[in-house]
Design an enzyme around this catalytic site. Structure first.
Site, PDB file in Angstrom:
ATOM      1  N   ARG A 127       0.815  -1.209   0.000  1.00  0.00           N
ATOM      2  CA  ARG A 127       0.000   0.000   0.000  1.00  0.00           C
ATOM      3  C   ARG A 127       0.845   1.253   0.000  1.00  0.00           C
ATOM      4  O   ARG A 127       0.469   2.268  -0.566  1.00  0.00           O
ATOM      5  CB  ARG A 127      -0.899  -0.028   1.240  1.00  0.00           C
ATOM      6  CG  ARG A 127      -1.564   1.272   1.552  1.00  0.00           C
ATOM      7  CD  ARG A 127      -2.701   1.077   2.508  1.00  0.00           C
ATOM      8  NE  ARG A 127      -3.608   0.057   2.017  1.00  0.00           N
ATOM      9  CZ  ARG A 127      -4.296  -0.772   2.797  1.00  0.00           C
ATOM     10  NH1 ARG A 127      -4.187  -0.696   4.100  1.00  0.00           N
ATOM     11  NH2 ARG A 127      -5.083  -1.670   2.265  1.00  0.00           N
ATOM     12  N   TYR A 128       1.958   1.203   0.687  1.00  0.00           N
ATOM     13  CA  TYR A 128       2.830   2.372   0.817  1.00  0.00           C
ATOM     14  C   TYR A 128       4.051   2.181  -0.081  1.00  0.00           C
ATOM     15  O   TYR A 128       4.410   1.053  -0.408  1.00  0.00           O
ATOM     16  CB  TYR A 128       3.277   2.524   2.266  1.00  0.00           C
ATOM     17  CG  TYR A 128       2.147   2.752   3.258  1.00  0.00           C
ATOM     18  CD1 TYR A 128       1.525   3.987   3.347  1.00  0.00           C
ATOM     19  CD2 TYR A 128       1.717   1.728   4.087  1.00  0.00           C
ATOM     20  CE1 TYR A 128       0.510   4.195   4.267  1.00  0.00           C
ATOM     21  CE2 TYR A 128       0.690   1.940   5.012  1.00  0.00           C
ATOM     22  CZ  TYR A 128       0.096   3.182   5.092  1.00  0.00           C
ATOM     23  OH  TYR A 128      -0.902   3.389   5.997  1.00  0.00           O
ATOM     24  N   ARG A 131       7.260   0.007   1.786  1.00  0.00           N
ATOM     25  CA  ARG A 131       7.118  -1.083   2.758  1.00  0.00           C
ATOM     26  C   ARG A 131       5.915  -1.940   2.416  1.00  0.00           C
ATOM     27  O   ARG A 131       4.945  -1.454   1.825  1.00  0.00           O
ATOM     28  CB  ARG A 131       7.006  -0.528   4.182  1.00  0.00           C
ATOM     29  CG  ARG A 131       5.892   0.484   4.391  1.00  0.00           C
ATOM     30  CD  ARG A 131       6.277   1.418   5.539  1.00  0.00           C
ATOM     31  NE  ARG A 131       5.212   2.316   5.952  1.00  0.00           N
ATOM     32  CZ  ARG A 131       4.905   3.455   5.333  1.00  0.00           C
ATOM     33  NH1 ARG A 131       5.535   3.806   4.233  1.00  0.00           N
ATOM     34  NH2 ARG A 131       3.944   4.225   5.802  1.00  0.00           N
ATOM     35  N   CYS A 140      -3.902 -17.689  15.017  1.00  0.00           N
ATOM     36  CA  CYS A 140      -3.715 -16.832  16.182  1.00  0.00           C
ATOM     37  C   CYS A 140      -3.896 -17.656  17.441  1.00  0.00           C
ATOM     38  O   CYS A 140      -4.635 -18.633  17.458  1.00  0.00           O
ATOM     39  CB  CYS A 140      -4.742 -15.696  16.188  1.00  0.00           C
ATOM     40  SG  CYS A 140      -4.297 -14.336  15.109  1.00  0.00           S
ATOM     41  N   CYS A 144      -9.320 -12.497  18.708  1.00  0.00           N
ATOM     42  CA  CYS A 144      -9.823 -11.251  19.279  1.00  0.00           C
ATOM     43  C   CYS A 144     -11.199 -10.969  18.688  1.00  0.00           C
ATOM     44  O   CYS A 144     -11.366 -11.016  17.465  1.00  0.00           O
ATOM     45  CB  CYS A 144      -8.900 -10.079  18.945  1.00  0.00           C
ATOM     46  SG  CYS A 144      -7.211 -10.324  19.500  1.00  0.00           S
ATOM     47  N   CYS A 147     -11.168  -8.291  15.920  1.00  0.00           N
ATOM     48  CA  CYS A 147     -10.198  -8.469  14.837  1.00  0.00           C
ATOM     49  C   CYS A 147     -10.663  -7.775  13.556  1.00  0.00           C
ATOM     50  O   CYS A 147     -11.790  -7.955  13.110  1.00  0.00           O
ATOM     51  CB  CYS A 147      -9.991  -9.956  14.554  1.00  0.00           C
ATOM     52  SG  CYS A 147      -8.782 -10.244  13.234  1.00  0.00           S
ATOM     53  N   ARG A 149      -9.469  -8.420  10.695  1.00  0.00           N
ATOM     54  CA  ARG A 149      -9.496  -9.448   9.649  1.00  0.00           C
ATOM     55  C   ARG A 149     -10.445 -10.574  10.047  1.00  0.00           C
ATOM     56  O   ARG A 149     -10.201 -11.748   9.770  1.00  0.00           O
ATOM     57  CB  ARG A 149      -8.090  -9.983   9.398  1.00  0.00           C
ATOM     58  CG  ARG A 149      -7.123  -8.874   9.027  1.00  0.00           C
ATOM     59  CD  ARG A 149      -5.822  -9.341   8.422  1.00  0.00           C
ATOM     60  NE  ARG A 149      -4.971  -8.181   8.212  1.00  0.00           N
ATOM     61  CZ  ARG A 149      -3.909  -7.881   8.982  1.00  0.00           C
ATOM     62  NH1 ARG A 149      -3.542  -8.673   9.966  1.00  0.00           N
ATOM     63  NH2 ARG A 149      -3.220  -6.797   8.733  1.00  0.00           N
ATOM     64  N   ASP A 308     -11.804  -0.206  13.153  1.00  0.00           N
ATOM     65  CA  ASP A 308     -12.128  -0.293  11.727  1.00  0.00           C
ATOM     66  C   ASP A 308     -13.607  -0.593  11.479  1.00  0.00           C
ATOM     67  O   ASP A 308     -14.332  -0.987  12.390  1.00  0.00           O
ATOM     68  CB  ASP A 308     -11.287  -1.406  11.081  1.00  0.00           C
ATOM     69  CG  ASP A 308      -9.830  -1.001  10.896  1.00  0.00           C
ATOM     70  OD1 ASP A 308      -9.575   0.206  10.718  1.00  0.00           O
ATOM     71  OD2 ASP A 308      -8.968  -1.896  10.925  1.00  0.00           O
ATOM     72  N   ASP A 345      -7.522   4.157   9.996  1.00  0.00           N
ATOM     73  CA  ASP A 345      -7.093   3.446   8.798  1.00  0.00           C
ATOM     74  C   ASP A 345      -8.213   3.659   7.772  1.00  0.00           C
ATOM     75  O   ASP A 345      -9.336   3.202   7.969  1.00  0.00           O
ATOM     76  CB  ASP A 345      -6.872   1.956   9.106  1.00  0.00           C
ATOM     77  CG  ASP A 345      -5.703   1.395   8.300  1.00  0.00           C
ATOM     78  OD1 ASP A 345      -5.443   1.922   7.190  1.00  0.00           O
ATOM     79  OD2 ASP A 345      -5.066   0.440   8.762  1.00  0.00           O
ATOM     80  N   LYS A 352      -3.159   4.677   6.858  1.00  0.00           N
ATOM     81  CA  LYS A 352      -3.379   5.257   8.179  1.00  0.00           C
ATOM     82  C   LYS A 352      -3.290   6.770   8.119  1.00  0.00           C
ATOM     83  O   LYS A 352      -2.316   7.307   7.615  1.00  0.00           O
ATOM     84  CB  LYS A 352      -2.334   4.719   9.152  1.00  0.00           C
ATOM     85  CG  LYS A 352      -2.412   3.219   9.312  1.00  0.00           C
ATOM     86  CD  LYS A 352      -1.300   2.700  10.184  1.00  0.00           C
ATOM     87  CE  LYS A 352      -1.308   1.189  10.234  1.00  0.00           C
ATOM     88  NZ  LYS A 352      -0.806   0.573   8.975  1.00  0.00           N
TER      89      LYS A 352
HETATM   90  C1  PLP Z   1      -0.013  -0.438   8.878  1.00  0.00           C
HETATM   91  C2  PLP Z   1       0.490  -0.889   7.609  1.00  0.00           C
HETATM   92  C3  PLP Z   1       1.834  -0.754   7.268  1.00  0.00           C
HETATM   93  C4  PLP Z   1       2.852  -0.122   8.199  1.00  0.00           C
HETATM   94  O1  PLP Z   1       2.518   1.205   8.432  1.00  0.00           O
HETATM   95  P1  PLP Z   1       3.479   2.121   9.302  1.00  0.00           P
HETATM   96  O2  PLP Z   1       2.750   3.407   9.409  1.00  0.00           O
HETATM   97  O3  PLP Z   1       4.753   2.195   8.554  1.00  0.00           O
HETATM   98  O4  PLP Z   1       3.651   1.428  10.625  1.00  0.00           O
HETATM   99  C5  PLP Z   1       2.248  -1.189   6.044  1.00  0.00           C
HETATM  100  N1  PLP Z   1       1.386  -1.732   5.158  1.00  0.00           N
HETATM  101  C6  PLP Z   1       0.074  -1.860   5.443  1.00  0.00           C
HETATM  102  C7  PLP Z   1      -0.836  -2.437   4.423  1.00  0.00           C
HETATM  103  C8  PLP Z   1      -0.424  -1.454   6.690  1.00  0.00           C
HETATM  104  O5  PLP Z   1      -1.715  -1.600   6.962  1.00  0.00           O
END
Ligand code: PLP
Length: 449
Positions: A127-128, A131, A140, A144, A147, A149, A308, A345, A352
């Site tokens: 998504r980002y 990362r 798990c 929870c 959850c 998910r 969420d 989120d 986020k």
């Molecule tokens: C939360 C999340 C991350 C990590 O987010 P940070 O703000 O870097 O902690 C990475 N990918 C996805 C899809 C996430 O939901």
């Protein structure tokens, strides 16, 4: 924790152990495999072990909930419940079903974060820019009730096999922009040490992967999983960061403190992600006690999540105002180390988004007006002498002497793009903007709005 509380907890653990294994050795309690093997998966067992008797109608309702969203809780986590007041118990509420889970609200979605959409290969959510989230386990220790998910909980078909993990690793290898891999699930610590080590070793061998993160709730629900053997293995793969998931101060027991200490002693920086949950921790005082206890145990509060829009969570949701009120009660009132970032989120996969009380009240060309946590309104005088520098990405000629290679290939995204001198964009226009669509010529984002 007060010694009496500790003694009570110990007595409860012995009591529950004695009912599960009347002739067994109590030392088994501290074996994580024993805990997993004796997870409580039905209501009758939970009632028996807690010594409670649910009203018949309640039990029927809850059986219906479990049929849709399964129940699974470790004897350890169950032992934290105060059976004398279970209806208000924060551990009970996180672990045992509520009939309200079956009420689907108007805005609820099966996959509110579009994790399945943003998934280039099964198990990876990208998504980002730099990362990825890598789901390496669908198992798990405890399910929870909150959850995000929930749709996947207990879904046997989706336990990733070796080939799927290999495909995820291949994705990371092929994408040199990925410098941070976040292992999650499910819970990665429910994998055997050897299997997890294989994943870590493969990731460490990828030159562009700078850091590895693991998200786990085992310190909260299965603290005995944090063995010396696991820690000895993990510390060979630094830089490794761990985020855990405490929601209430009651979860910081002698056992969980020991688990956290072992991880911290292995040199692993620890963070915590709390979910804001109605009836569990939607109170500034509880949240303050929680963050203090976390920091005392070398855990840095990282995120406070707005709950969420996943199906079955409506009864846990609070207004955003409750989160802002909590942030207002923390910022300035306690150590900055104790203050998490409150995030929503974004539904639809927007990622986020941090949300804060407003501290910037107003500003002019030479002054900023701010208010502090006490309500004092104050000003910050802007510098008269700041020489704006036009950035053309010629880093090799820049006075900052930060010689970045390939700077001219850098791309700015989103709002940052609007701010970058070297990018011509002056507007970001949403898709389907009618005013733009009325224009006859083709419009690109660089045009005047
Ligand atoms: C939360 C999340 C991350 C990590 O987010 P940070 O703000 O870097 O902690 C990475 N990918 C996805 C899809 C996430 O939901």
């Amino acid at each position: 924790m007060a010694p009496t509380h500790h003694a009570q907890q110990h007595a409860r653990q012995e009591h529950i152990h004695g009912q599960i294994a009347p002739d067994g050795d109590f030392q088994r309690w501290f074996d994580w495999r024993w805990q997993l093997k004796h997870r409580i998966r039905d209501l009758a067992s939970a009632e028996r072990l807690l010594g409670i008797d649910l009203p018949e109608e309640r039990r029927r309702e809850l059986e219906g909930t479990i049929a849709r969203f399964p129940l699974s809780v470790t004897p350890y986590y169950l032992s934290l419940i105060d059976a004398n007041d279970y209806e208000n118990d924060p551990v009970f509420k996180q672990a045992l079903p509520m009939p309200e889970e079956l009420l689907i609200g108007n805005a609820d979605m099966a996959d509110p974060l579009s994790e399945d959409h943003d998934s280039p290969v099964p198990g990876i959510t990208h998504r980002y820019p730099d990362r990825v989230l890598f789901l390496v386990s669908n198992v798990c220790a405890m399910y929870c009730r909150h959850c995000t998910r929930k749709r996947k909980v207990g879904d046997r078909d989706s336990i990733p096999d070796w080939a799927q993990i290999e495909a995820g690793l291949a994705y990371v290898r092929e994408h040199s922009e990925v410098r941070d891999v976040l292992l999650s699930g499910g819970d990665p610590f429910l994998l055997e040490d050897g299997y997890l080590e294989w994943i870590l070793k493969e990731l460490r061998a990828i030159p562009h992967v700078e850091i590895i993160r693991i998200g786990t709730r085992t310190p909260v629900v299965l603290p005995y999983r944090i063995t010396d053997g696991l820690c000895d293995m993990l510390k060979r793969y630094h830089p490794l960061w761990i985020n855990t998931h405490f929601n209430h101060p009651r979860e910081l027991t002698a056992s969980s403190r020991q688990a956290l200490a072992r991880l911290a002693d292995a040199g692993i920086p620890l963070g915590n992600q709390t979910v804001l949950l109605a009836g569990v921790n939607d109170c500034p005082r509880i949240m303050r006690a929680l963050v203090h206890d976390l920091v005392r145990n070398r855990v840095r509060p990282y995120y406070l999540y707005q709950c969420d829009l996943s199906e079955g969570l409506t009864h846990f949701r609070t207004p955003v105002g409750k989160g802002i009120e909590i942030m207002e009660s923390l910022q300035g009132h306690t150590s900055g180390l104790c203050v998490p970032t409150y995030v929503i989120d974004a539904p639809g996969g927007g990622g986020k988004i941090p949300v804060m009380p407003n501290y910037l009240i107003s500003w002019s060309t030479n002054k900023v007006v701010l208010r502090n946590f006490e309500g004092v309104i104050t000003t910050y005088q802007e510098p008269d002498s700041y020489e704006p520098v036009f950035c053309d990405r010629k880093c090799d000629k820049c006075d900052l002497q930060l010689h970045l290679s390939n700077a001219d290939e850098a791309q700015a995204v989103g709002i940052h793009r609007l701010l970058a001198d070297w990018d011509d964009a002056i507007a970001l226009v949403p898709e389907g903007n009618e005013r733009y669509e009325r224009r006859e010529t083709e419009v690109d984002e660089d045009d005047t709005p």
